[in-house]
Write a protein that holds these residues in place. Structure first.
Motif, PDB file in Angstrom:
ATOM      1  N   THR A 137       1.262 -41.989  21.912  1.00  0.00           N
ATOM      2  CA  THR A 137       1.228 -40.616  21.395  1.00  0.00           C
ATOM      3  C   THR A 137       2.232 -39.729  22.128  1.00  0.00           C
ATOM      4  O   THR A 137       2.843 -38.851  21.515  1.00  0.00           O
ATOM      5  CB  THR A 137      -0.187 -40.014  21.496  1.00  0.00           C
ATOM      6  N   ALA A 138       2.423 -39.973  23.427  1.00  0.00           N
ATOM      7  CA  ALA A 138       3.464 -39.230  24.151  1.00  0.00           C
ATOM      8  C   ALA A 138       4.842 -39.588  23.607  1.00  0.00           C
ATOM      9  O   ALA A 138       5.716 -38.721  23.467  1.00  0.00           O
ATOM     10  CB  ALA A 138       3.382 -39.523  25.645  1.00  0.00           C
ATOM     11  N   ALA A 139       5.045 -40.873  23.294  1.00  0.00           N
ATOM     12  CA  ALA A 139       6.322 -41.295  22.708  1.00  0.00           C
ATOM     13  C   ALA A 139       6.523 -40.656  21.338  1.00  0.00           C
ATOM     14  O   ALA A 139       7.636 -40.235  20.997  1.00  0.00           O
ATOM     15  CB  ALA A 139       6.371 -42.812  22.607  1.00  0.00           C
ATOM     16  N   GLY A 140       5.455 -40.576  20.543  1.00  0.00           N
ATOM     17  CA  GLY A 140       5.548 -39.933  19.238  1.00  0.00           C
ATOM     18  C   GLY A 140       5.876 -38.454  19.358  1.00  0.00           C
ATOM     19  O   GLY A 140       6.721 -37.929  18.623  1.00  0.00           O
ATOM     20  N   SER A 141       5.218 -37.778  20.298  1.00  0.00           N
ATOM     21  CA  SER A 141       5.516 -36.359  20.529  1.00  0.00           C
ATOM     22  C   SER A 141       6.971 -36.173  20.941  1.00  0.00           C
ATOM     23  O   SER A 141       7.642 -35.233  20.492  1.00  0.00           O
ATOM     24  CB  SER A 141       4.591 -35.801  21.613  1.00  0.00           C
ATOM     25  N   THR A 142       7.464 -37.068  21.792  1.00  0.00           N
ATOM     26  CA  THR A 142       8.856 -36.972  22.240  1.00  0.00           C
ATOM     27  C   THR A 142       9.816 -37.202  21.091  1.00  0.00           C
ATOM     28  O   THR A 142      10.830 -36.499  20.955  1.00  0.00           O
ATOM     29  CB  THR A 142       9.118 -37.995  23.358  1.00  0.00           C
ATOM     30  N   THR A 143       9.496 -38.154  20.235  1.00  0.00           N
ATOM     31  CA  THR A 143      10.350 -38.426  19.075  1.00  0.00           C
ATOM     32  C   THR A 143      10.432 -37.223  18.157  1.00  0.00           C
ATOM     33  O   THR A 143      11.519 -36.848  17.686  1.00  0.00           O
ATOM     34  CB  THR A 143       9.821 -39.642  18.306  1.00  0.00           C
ATOM     35  N   GLY A 144       9.278 -36.596  17.881  1.00  0.00           N
ATOM     36  CA  GLY A 144       9.288 -35.392  17.052  1.00  0.00           C
ATOM     37  C   GLY A 144      10.099 -34.279  17.676  1.00  0.00           C
ATOM     38  O   GLY A 144      10.844 -33.569  16.993  1.00  0.00           O
ATOM     39  N   SER A 145       9.980 -34.122  19.002  1.00  0.00           N
ATOM     40  CA  SER A 145      10.757 -33.088  19.696  1.00  0.00           C
ATOM     41  C   SER A 145      12.250 -33.385  19.638  1.00  0.00           C
ATOM     42  O   SER A 145      13.066 -32.476  19.509  1.00  0.00           O
ATOM     43  CB  SER A 145      10.312 -32.990  21.152  1.00  0.00           C
ATOM     44  N   LEU A 146      12.616 -34.667  19.743  1.00  0.00           N
ATOM     45  CA  LEU A 146      14.032 -35.029  19.707  1.00  0.00           C
ATOM     46  C   LEU A 146      14.656 -34.731  18.346  1.00  0.00           C
ATOM     47  O   LEU A 146      15.863 -34.466  18.262  1.00  0.00           O
ATOM     48  CB  LEU A 146      14.206 -36.504  20.066  1.00  0.00           C
ATOM     49  N   PHE A 147      13.861 -34.761  17.290  1.00  0.00           N
ATOM     50  CA  PHE A 147      14.395 -34.369  15.976  1.00  0.00           C
ATOM     51  C   PHE A 147      14.855 -32.916  16.013  1.00  0.00           C
ATOM     52  O   PHE A 147      15.982 -32.593  15.612  1.00  0.00           O
ATOM     53  CB  PHE A 147      13.335 -34.554  14.892  1.00  0.00           C
ATOM     54  N   TRP A 148      13.990 -32.018  16.521  1.00  0.00           N
ATOM     55  CA  TRP A 148      14.352 -30.608  16.588  1.00  0.00           C
ATOM     56  C   TRP A 148      15.452 -30.366  17.619  1.00  0.00           C
ATOM     57  O   TRP A 148      16.305 -29.485  17.436  1.00  0.00           O
ATOM     58  CB  TRP A 148      13.123 -29.758  16.915  1.00  0.00           C
ATOM     59  N   TYR A 149      15.452 -31.146  18.698  1.00  0.00           N
ATOM     60  CA  TYR A 149      16.523 -31.052  19.686  1.00  0.00           C
ATOM     61  C   TYR A 149      17.865 -31.384  19.027  1.00  0.00           C
ATOM     62  O   TYR A 149      18.855 -30.673  19.211  1.00  0.00           O
ATOM     63  CB  TYR A 149      16.239 -32.011  20.843  1.00  0.00           C
ATOM     64  N   ASN A 200      -1.512 -34.588  26.236  1.00  0.00           N
ATOM     65  CA  ASN A 200      -2.302 -35.411  25.316  1.00  0.00           C
ATOM     66  C   ASN A 200      -3.522 -36.027  25.979  1.00  0.00           C
ATOM     67  O   ASN A 200      -4.564 -36.192  25.342  1.00  0.00           O
ATOM     68  CB  ASN A 200      -1.434 -36.537  24.739  1.00  0.00           C
ATOM     69  N   THR A 201      -3.388 -36.430  27.245  1.00  0.00           N
ATOM     70  CA  THR A 201      -4.424 -37.238  27.886  1.00  0.00           C
ATOM     71  C   THR A 201      -5.815 -36.614  27.860  1.00  0.00           C
ATOM     72  O   THR A 201      -6.786 -37.280  27.434  1.00  0.00           O
ATOM     73  CB  THR A 201      -4.021 -37.580  29.338  1.00  0.00           C
ATOM     74  N   PRO A 202      -6.003 -35.353  28.278  1.00  0.00           N
ATOM     75  CA  PRO A 202      -7.365 -34.813  28.277  1.00  0.00           C
ATOM     76  C   PRO A 202      -8.003 -34.774  26.892  1.00  0.00           C
ATOM     77  O   PRO A 202      -9.210 -35.016  26.758  1.00  0.00           O
ATOM     78  CB  PRO A 202      -7.189 -33.401  28.853  1.00  0.00           C
ATOM     79  N   PHE A 203      -7.209 -34.480  25.873  1.00  0.00           N
ATOM     80  CA  PHE A 203      -7.764 -34.401  24.526  1.00  0.00           C
ATOM     81  C   PHE A 203      -8.105 -35.788  23.982  1.00  0.00           C
ATOM     82  O   PHE A 203      -9.125 -35.977  23.315  1.00  0.00           O
ATOM     83  CB  PHE A 203      -6.793 -33.679  23.604  1.00  0.00           C
ATOM     84  N   LEU A 204      -7.256 -36.766  24.260  1.00  0.00           N
ATOM     85  CA  LEU A 204      -7.548 -38.135  23.821  1.00  0.00           C
ATOM     86  C   LEU A 204      -8.799 -38.670  24.523  1.00  0.00           C
ATOM     87  O   LEU A 204      -9.660 -39.289  23.893  1.00  0.00           O
ATOM     88  CB  LEU A 204      -6.352 -39.043  24.109  1.00  0.00           C
ATOM     89  N   VAL A 205      -8.891 -38.423  25.823  1.00  0.00           N
ATOM     90  CA  VAL A 205     -10.068 -38.877  26.574  1.00  0.00           C
ATOM     91  C   VAL A 205     -11.321 -38.175  26.066  1.00  0.00           C
ATOM     92  O   VAL A 205     -12.374 -38.797  25.881  1.00  0.00           O
ATOM     93  CB  VAL A 205      -9.877 -38.638  28.084  1.00  0.00           C
ATOM     94  N   SER A 206     -11.213 -36.873  25.806  1.00  0.00           N
ATOM     95  CA  SER A 206     -12.368 -36.133  25.299  1.00  0.00           C
ATOM     96  C   SER A 206     -12.788 -36.651  23.934  1.00  0.00           C
ATOM     97  O   SER A 206     -13.988 -36.740  23.631  1.00  0.00           O
ATOM     98  CB  SER A 206     -12.048 -34.634  25.217  1.00  0.00           C
ATOM     99  N   GLY A 207     -11.803 -36.989  23.085  1.00  0.00           N
ATOM    100  CA  GLY A 207     -12.140 -37.552  21.780  1.00  0.00           C
ATOM    101  C   GLY A 207     -12.862 -38.873  21.906  1.00  0.00           C
ATOM    102  O   GLY A 207     -13.836 -39.135  21.179  1.00  0.00           O
ATOM    103  N   ALA A 242      -9.443 -29.246  31.503  1.00  0.00           N
ATOM    104  CA  ALA A 242      -8.635 -30.267  32.167  1.00  0.00           C
ATOM    105  C   ALA A 242      -7.157 -29.900  32.138  1.00  0.00           C
ATOM    106  O   ALA A 242      -6.435 -30.076  33.128  1.00  0.00           O
ATOM    107  CB  ALA A 242      -8.864 -31.626  31.499  1.00  0.00           C
ATOM    108  N   ILE A 243      -6.674 -29.372  31.022  1.00  0.00           N
ATOM    109  CA  ILE A 243      -5.284 -28.933  30.914  1.00  0.00           C
ATOM    110  C   ILE A 243      -4.998 -27.836  31.935  1.00  0.00           C
ATOM    111  O   ILE A 243      -3.976 -27.848  32.643  1.00  0.00           O
ATOM    112  CB  ILE A 243      -4.988 -28.431  29.485  1.00  0.00           C
ATOM    113  N   ILE A 244      -5.886 -26.844  32.016  1.00  0.00           N
ATOM    114  CA  ILE A 244      -5.696 -25.742  32.971  1.00  0.00           C
ATOM    115  C   ILE A 244      -5.668 -26.277  34.404  1.00  0.00           C
ATOM    116  O   ILE A 244      -4.830 -25.874  35.221  1.00  0.00           O
ATOM    117  CB  ILE A 244      -6.813 -24.701  32.797  1.00  0.00           C
TER     118      ILE A 244
END
Length: 200
Positions: free
Chosen positions: A56-68, A151-158, A178-180
């Motif tokens: 999911t971190a890789a997916g987020s990075t890929t989406g960001s690289l499109f806008w970059y 992503n980690t805290p939300f995935l773990v919480s899910g 957890a994010i804070i």
């Protein structure tokens, strides 16, 4: 989008990566709800968590690289015009974008990393990074690390919610807390490691 998550999650790790990329490509999606649901749908056992967090971190990075890449293609003049038009349509103050540019000029890696931990900012910061021609490898690494932390805290919480360890009304607040906490720890670490002005 949230309605089709079960179908995409059924594709395994690729589907989870695709969901997280779409979250960046279509930044109106609520990322907290998205990653909570991905944790519920994509994590069957604790051993699955590292792979799910990574893809999911890789997916987020890929989406960001499109806008970059879009920002690099537009360049400074057209890029600024595009972003300012977008901020007006989304009722976002122009000062927010101008402040983000100033932060990028001074501390591009730090701005990218911490920007991934701030709602709204994390979805829109890739395009100005491209406009300012931040080095692509540094941008990608900082974005990936920031996405891991976000992503980690939300995935773990899910996952915990799926296992009924957390009550439904407690999952999101626990993830936000957890994010804070992670943000505070990172700020303290950066301040601790910052060289003293008197050291020379």
């Amino acid at each position: 989008m949230l309605d089709v998550l079960p179908d995409l999650a059924a594709w395994g790790l690729f589907g989870l990566a695709l969901c997280s990329a779409i979250e960046k490509l279509v930044p109106i999606l609520p990322s907290i709800a998205l990653f909570l649901m991905l944790g519920m749908l994509g994590v069957a056992k604790p051993l699955d968590l590292p792979a799910v967090i990574a893809v999911t971190a890789a997916g987020s990075t890929t989406g960001s690289l499109f806008w970059y890449g879009m920002g690099r293609w537009l360049g400074p003049a057209r890029g600024d015009l595009f972003v300012l038009r977008m901020t007006r349509r989304l009722d976002i103050k122009e000062e927010w974008y101008l402040r983000l540019k100033r932060n990028y000029h001074g501390h591009p890696i730090r701005a990218t990393l911490f920007g991934q931990l701030i709602p709204v900012v994390r979805a829109y910061m890739a395009l100005p990074a491209g406009v300012l021609a931040i080095p692509a490898p540094s941008f990608a690494i900082a974005t990936f690390c920031g996405a891991l932390i976000w992503n980690t805290p939300f995935l773990v919480s899910g996952y915990l919610l799926r296992q009924q360890i957390l009550a439904p009304d407690a999952a999101a607040p626990a993830a936000v807390a957890a994010i804070i906490l992670v943000n505070l720890l990172l700020l303290a670490l950066l301040r601790f490691n910052r060289p003293s002005r008197s050291a020379a």
